[in-house]
Each structure stands twice: as C-alpha cells, then as structure tokens.
Write a protein that holds these residues in place. Structure first.
Motif, mmCIF file in Angstrom:
data_model
loop_
_atom_site.group_PDB
_atom_site.id
_atom_site.type_symbol
_atom_site.label_atom_id
_atom_site.label_comp_id
_atom_site.label_asym_id
_atom_site.label_seq_id
_atom_site.Cartn_x
_atom_site.Cartn_y
_atom_site.Cartn_z
ATOM 1 N N ALA A 157 76.513 32.778 47.564
ATOM 2 C CA ALA A 157 75.556 33.025 48.650
ATOM 3 C C ALA A 157 76.255 33.618 49.876
ATOM 4 C CB ALA A 157 74.826 31.738 49.023
ATOM 5 N N LEU A 158 77.417 33.097 50.222
ATOM 6 C CA LEU A 158 78.134 33.600 51.399
ATOM 7 C C LEU A 158 78.613 35.028 51.177
ATOM 8 C CD1 LEU A 158 80.040 30.329 52.296
ATOM 9 C CD2 LEU A 158 78.162 31.387 53.596
ATOM 10 N N ASN A 159 79.050 35.342 49.985
ATOM 11 C CA ASN A 159 79.444 36.725 49.684
ATOM 12 C C ASN A 159 78.248 37.672 49.731
ATOM 13 O OD1 ASN A 159 82.277 36.725 49.449
ATOM 14 N ND2 ASN A 159 82.120 35.713 47.458
ATOM 15 N N GLN A 160 77.082 37.174 49.328
ATOM 16 C CA GLN A 160 75.866 37.989 49.428
ATOM 17 C C GLN A 160 75.535 38.263 50.901
ATOM 18 O OE1 GLN A 160 74.398 39.655 47.220
ATOM 19 N NE2 GLN A 160 72.498 40.250 48.193
ATOM 20 N N CYS A 213 79.599 37.554 61.310
ATOM 21 C CA CYS A 213 80.765 36.656 61.407
ATOM 22 C C CYS A 213 80.559 35.257 60.841
ATOM 23 C CB CYS A 213 81.230 36.575 62.857
ATOM 24 S SG CYS A 213 81.846 38.150 63.457
ATOM 25 N N PRO A 214 79.398 34.609 61.035
ATOM 26 C CA PRO A 214 79.248 33.251 60.494
ATOM 27 C C PRO A 214 79.521 33.161 58.986
ATOM 28 C CG PRO A 214 77.527 33.656 62.086
ATOM 29 C CD PRO A 214 78.238 34.972 61.870
ATOM 30 N N ALA A 215 79.208 34.209 58.234
ATOM 31 C CA ALA A 215 79.475 34.171 56.791
ATOM 32 C C ALA A 215 80.978 34.093 56.534
ATOM 33 C CB ALA A 215 78.864 35.398 56.104
ATOM 34 N N TYR A 216 81.750 34.830 57.308
ATOM 35 C CA TYR A 216 83.205 34.787 57.149
ATOM 36 C C TYR A 216 83.759 33.419 57.544
ATOM 37 C CZ TYR A 216 83.052 39.840 56.502
ATOM 38 O OH TYR A 216 82.797 41.102 56.026
ATOM 39 N N CYS A 217 83.219 32.867 58.606
ATOM 40 C CA CYS A 217 83.657 31.519 59.031
ATOM 41 C C CYS A 217 83.365 30.486 57.957
ATOM 42 C CB CYS A 217 82.968 31.122 60.332
ATOM 43 S SG CYS A 217 83.485 32.079 61.753
#
Length: 181
Positions: free
Chosen positions: A152-155, A164-168
């Motif tokens: 999900a985060l990679n999507q 940025c929140p996805a990378y965090c």
C-alpha cells in the motif's frame, strides 16, 4: 373568533420566524461552522453546525464537519457517530470514510480503519488516492501485516512520488523489519 385569529397570527409568525425557512440559512450556518472550525473556535463551530443540522438532517458534508469538530474536541466516539451518519447518507462521501478510518486508527481499531481506507482506494473519483493508500499502509503497519503495508505504501509513492508521509511510513516499516529502503 378573536382567539382563532390571534392563534393563526402567532402560528404564521412562528412559521415566518423559523430560520430554516430562510433562503440560504443552512448553507450560511454550515459555512460559519467551517470558518469557526478553521479558526479553532470549536464551541461556536458546533453551535453553527447544530443549527444547520436542525434544518437539514440529511447533509453528509455537515455531518463530516460535525465529526471533525468533535474529533478536535477529543470526543472520538462522538466523531465516529457523525462520520458514520455522513456515510449512511452518502456511502461515497470519501472524506468521511478517510476521517473515520483515522479515528479508528487512533482508537486502535485497525481492522475497521483498513475497511474504510480500502473503500476509499476503490473509489475512482477520490482526488487524493495516495493519501488513502498511505493511510491503508499505515493501518496495516499498525496491525503487523508488513507485506500489505509495504504494498500500500509503495502504491502511494507510485501515485504521488512527492508525498512525504509515504516515505516516512516506509522508513518506519523498514526499521521494524530490519531492512533498508
């Protein structure tokens, strides 16, 4: 006859003085509630929102704002109730689903949060799908389902490489599983 006429006169005055009958009243009260919310005045925001609710109990956006007001006051269970009301009126009101999912996360109800975020990711018209995928990934992370969290985060990253929140959250995930990005 005098009492009947007097009764009718007061009845008409009552009808005319009903603010719900004024053109634009509900929208004005809703806008007032949002403005108070944005300025941090939660009591005034709630008063305005409740006035609008009394006139229009079928407005999903209004229930969304009442849910946000309650959330900001720390009244999490009341906010859940109002986000659910919003969704019961319009199952496609995705802002309420996102907010409900976030409150569920805060309450530790990860499965219910996942359910809300999955609904949002499936709705093609939601303008910020990367947020929904990020929240879904974070909910899976909190649940301990690291594989689904990573997916999900990679999507979220694929949809918006600048989010940025996805990378965090991926960093938090990789830290937990002992892997570098």
């Amino acid at each position: 006859l005098g009492l009947v006429a007097l009764s009718l006169l007061f009845g008409c005055a009552k009808f005319r003085d009903n603010p719900c009958r004024r053109a634009g009243y509900v929208e004005a009260m809703k806008n007032k509630a949002v403005a108070y919310y944005q300025s941090g005045e939660m009591i005034e925001a709630l008063k305005a929102a409740k006035a609008a609710e009394a006139c229009n109990p079928k407005d999903p956006e209004l229930y969304y704002w009442i849910g946000l007001i309650y959330y900001r006051q720390g009244r999490l269970y009341d906010s859940v109730e109002y986000f659910k009301k919003s969704i019961s009126i319009d199952k496609n009101y995705m802002e309420s689903r996102m907010a409900l999912g976030l409150v569920y996360l805060e309450l530790g109800r990860n499965d219910e949060a996942i359910e809300q975020f999955e609904q949002v990711t499936k709705y093609d018209l939601f303008e910020r799908p990367y947020e929904a995928y990020n929240n879904l990934g974070y909910a899976y992370l909190k649940k301990g389902d690291y594989a689904r969290a990573e997916t999900a985060l990679n999507q979220a990253k694929r949809i918006n490489p600048n989010y940025c929140p996805a990378y965090c959250n991926l960093g938090e995930l990789y830290s937990l599983i002992g892997r570098s990005g």
